[in-house]
Design a protein around this motif. Sequence first.
Motif, PDB file in Angstrom:
ATOM      1  N   VAL A 196      29.121   7.616  34.013  1.00  0.00           N
ATOM      2  CA  VAL A 196      30.093   8.530  33.220  1.00  0.00           C
ATOM      3  C   VAL A 196      30.352  10.047  34.799  1.00  0.00           C
ATOM      4  O   VAL A 196      32.272  10.423  34.143  1.00  0.00           O
ATOM      5  N   VAL A 197      30.265   9.759  35.537  1.00  0.00           N
ATOM      6  CA  VAL A 197      30.368  10.915  36.615  1.00  0.00           C
ATOM      7  C   VAL A 197      31.941  10.418  37.149  1.00  0.00           C
ATOM      8  O   VAL A 197      33.409  11.033  37.399  1.00  0.00           O
ATOM      9  N   PHE A 198      32.073   8.954  37.180  1.00  0.00           N
ATOM     10  CA  PHE A 198      33.118   8.336  38.538  1.00  0.00           C
ATOM     11  C   PHE A 198      33.843   8.085  37.328  1.00  0.00           C
ATOM     12  O   PHE A 198      35.415   8.386  37.280  1.00  0.00           O
ATOM     13  N   THR A 199      34.224   7.002  36.224  1.00  0.00           N
ATOM     14  CA  THR A 199      35.304   6.969  35.397  1.00  0.00           C
ATOM     15  C   THR A 199      36.141   8.387  35.173  1.00  0.00           C
ATOM     16  O   THR A 199      36.860   8.729  34.543  1.00  0.00           O
ATOM     17  N   ALA A 200      34.918   9.472  34.595  1.00  0.00           N
ATOM     18  CA  ALA A 200      35.433  10.361  34.197  1.00  0.00           C
ATOM     19  C   ALA A 200      36.274  11.470  34.951  1.00  0.00           C
ATOM     20  O   ALA A 200      37.543  11.782  34.879  1.00  0.00           O
ATOM     21  N   GLY A 201      36.304  11.136  36.661  1.00  0.00           N
ATOM     22  CA  GLY A 201      36.332  11.881  36.967  1.00  0.00           C
ATOM     23  C   GLY A 201      37.851  11.388  37.493  1.00  0.00           C
ATOM     24  O   GLY A 201      39.137  11.859  37.629  1.00  0.00           O
ATOM     25  N   TYR A 202      37.683   9.939  37.742  1.00  0.00           N
ATOM     26  CA  TYR A 202      39.476   9.553  37.797  1.00  0.00           C
ATOM     27  C   TYR A 202      40.061   9.378  37.095  1.00  0.00           C
ATOM     28  O   TYR A 202      41.338   9.278  37.013  1.00  0.00           O
ATOM     29  N   ALA A 203      39.706   9.429  35.543  1.00  0.00           N
ATOM     30  CA  ALA A 203      40.716  10.738  35.168  1.00  0.00           C
ATOM     31  C   ALA A 203      41.153  11.414  34.707  1.00  0.00           C
ATOM     32  O   ALA A 203      42.584  11.661  34.915  1.00  0.00           O
ATOM     33  N   TRP A 204      40.339  12.830  35.032  1.00  0.00           N
ATOM     34  CA  TRP A 204      41.023  13.611  35.003  1.00  0.00           C
ATOM     35  C   TRP A 204      41.974  13.353  36.189  1.00  0.00           C
ATOM     36  O   TRP A 204      42.811  14.543  35.563  1.00  0.00           O
ATOM     37  N   ARG A 205      41.609  12.980  37.027  1.00  0.00           N
ATOM     38  CA  ARG A 205      42.919  12.818  38.327  1.00  0.00           C
ATOM     39  C   ARG A 205      44.149  12.281  38.175  1.00  0.00           C
ATOM     40  O   ARG A 205      44.763  12.685  38.257  1.00  0.00           O
ATOM     41  N   VAL A 206      44.002  11.995  37.329  1.00  0.00           N
ATOM     42  CA  VAL A 206      45.161  10.817  36.848  1.00  0.00           C
ATOM     43  C   VAL A 206      45.972  11.551  36.203  1.00  0.00           C
ATOM     44  O   VAL A 206      47.068  11.770  36.175  1.00  0.00           O
ATOM     45  N   ALA A 207      44.841  11.960  34.540  1.00  0.00           N
ATOM     46  CA  ALA A 207      45.827  12.914  33.631  1.00  0.00           C
ATOM     47  C   ALA A 207      46.812  14.164  34.809  1.00  0.00           C
ATOM     48  O   ALA A 207      47.299  14.590  34.640  1.00  0.00           O
ATOM     49  N   ALA A 208      45.507  14.644  35.929  1.00  0.00           N
ATOM     50  CA  ALA A 208      46.307  15.724  36.584  1.00  0.00           C
ATOM     51  C   ALA A 208      47.300  15.459  37.212  1.00  0.00           C
ATOM     52  O   ALA A 208      48.931  15.982  37.422  1.00  0.00           O
ATOM     53  N   ASP A 209      47.177  14.211  37.738  1.00  0.00           N
ATOM     54  CA  ASP A 209      48.770  13.995  38.843  1.00  0.00           C
ATOM     55  C   ASP A 209      50.327  13.355  37.390  1.00  0.00           C
ATOM     56  O   ASP A 209      50.834  13.993  37.548  1.00  0.00           O
TER      57      ASP A 209
END
Length: 495
Positions: A196-209
């Motif tokens: 949950v933490v890793f996938t959500a963080g990865y999705a957040w980073r990609v969305a931010a970029d």
Amino acid sequence: MTSTEARIAPHDAPSFQALPSDPLDGWRDVPRRGRGFSLRTLIVLRWLTILGQSAAILTAHQGLHFPLPLWPCLIVIAVSAAVNVGAMARVRRLEASLPDGKQTAIHLGFDIFQLGVLLALTGGLENPFCLLLVAPVTIAAAALPARQALMLGVLALVAVGLLFFWSEPLPWRPYEDFHLPLLYRLGMAMALVTGVVFTAGYAWRVAADAEKLELALATTQDVLQREQRLAALGGLAAAAAHELGTPLATIQVVAKELQRASAPDSDAAEDAALILQQAERCRGILTQLSQQPEGDDALYADVSLKALLEEVVEPHRGFDLAFDVLVRTPPGQPAPRVRRLPEVIHGLSTLVENAADFAAATVRVQAVVDAGWIEIDILDDGPGFSSDILPRLGEPYVTSRPQGKARQALAAQIAAATRPSRRRAPAAVDAPIAPSQGGMGLGFFIARTLLERTGGSVSVGQGLPQPGVASDARIAPRGARVAVRWARPALEVAA
């Protein structure tokens, strides 16, 4: 510069600020463009989820003959279907085709809760379908603001903790018991938390970029659009100058003939003189429009800051207004010399013209110099900014300019020229007429674009303090204030 473009909110309000020197500065402070899914999309996703859950439950119970709590599971799925039917009814009543972050967060939170209950009835963390808890949190991280995504992530972690401590046994084949050791269930819980933490963080980073790239693209498109509009206006101005040259020459010839054919002190002679005066002014304007700068050194020569301001103000003097030109520098330091850029002169002249049209008695043009910046403020004591043009600020061909002083003076001269001799005021005929944009809605758009091209940033606010109450902080100043600010290297000539 027009009233529609210029009369806006106070300087400290966020209604308008020029683009920063780096268009990507402050992108994190901009509201996220991804603000959730539309309700229609959520309905479709939930129907797919309901179909998948129903198929899994019925296959395990009827096909594999696992002793599932069938009716409680079907009731949980039916509740989800009822919620979706209610959402469909809302779609019919409201316009739900636009993204809604709060609505998306509520629906994803319900999906996490419904999936947690269904897993609790079918084995908890021993059920391999517990991996699906990662999906709603990943969607939230990619589509919602940080606060809402964090709340949904915490909800998913709480569901994992509850499933670790309590759940129904995992359904298995009849007459066989299947129990996973505590260490394995603990590993499943840690794996889910990490996922949950890793996938959500990865999705957040990609969305931010992706959001940063989207903002950069939108900013670039806006700049290019304004540059294209300005270039198109330049071409139209040159074409108009070329086309208007012939009829203007004809007007001048006819006016000269009328002047020669009329008695020196007659009404017709004065009318012909007025026509010649205005035609000559038009010819000067058209000459300026048709000129193409080709690196003339005089245009880029360095001048003192005070001389630059005086050059900007000079064409607008001559009315019943007081023009104050001030330069403020740190104690003991002389005023800097700046580049005489045509963009700066034309942009500031347009702003001064607008201030003169709306001022009651005073226009102040002041420059403030500090260690890192040069700021030029143009203030007037007129009616100030109006909020009704905020949504269209800076758009070309948007104007609500009333009869300004320049056109009032022109109207007065024409009226005086057409009166009988006994009532005519000859002095008014020779009164200077300041150039005016004529209320086409292009002034502020052109001035802003030109000044920003030189590295300046434009902001607006309140104008001069009211007479006699400048020291009273409770009395707000009146009028308009337009400030243009440059970094000193962008405008100052190096010693």
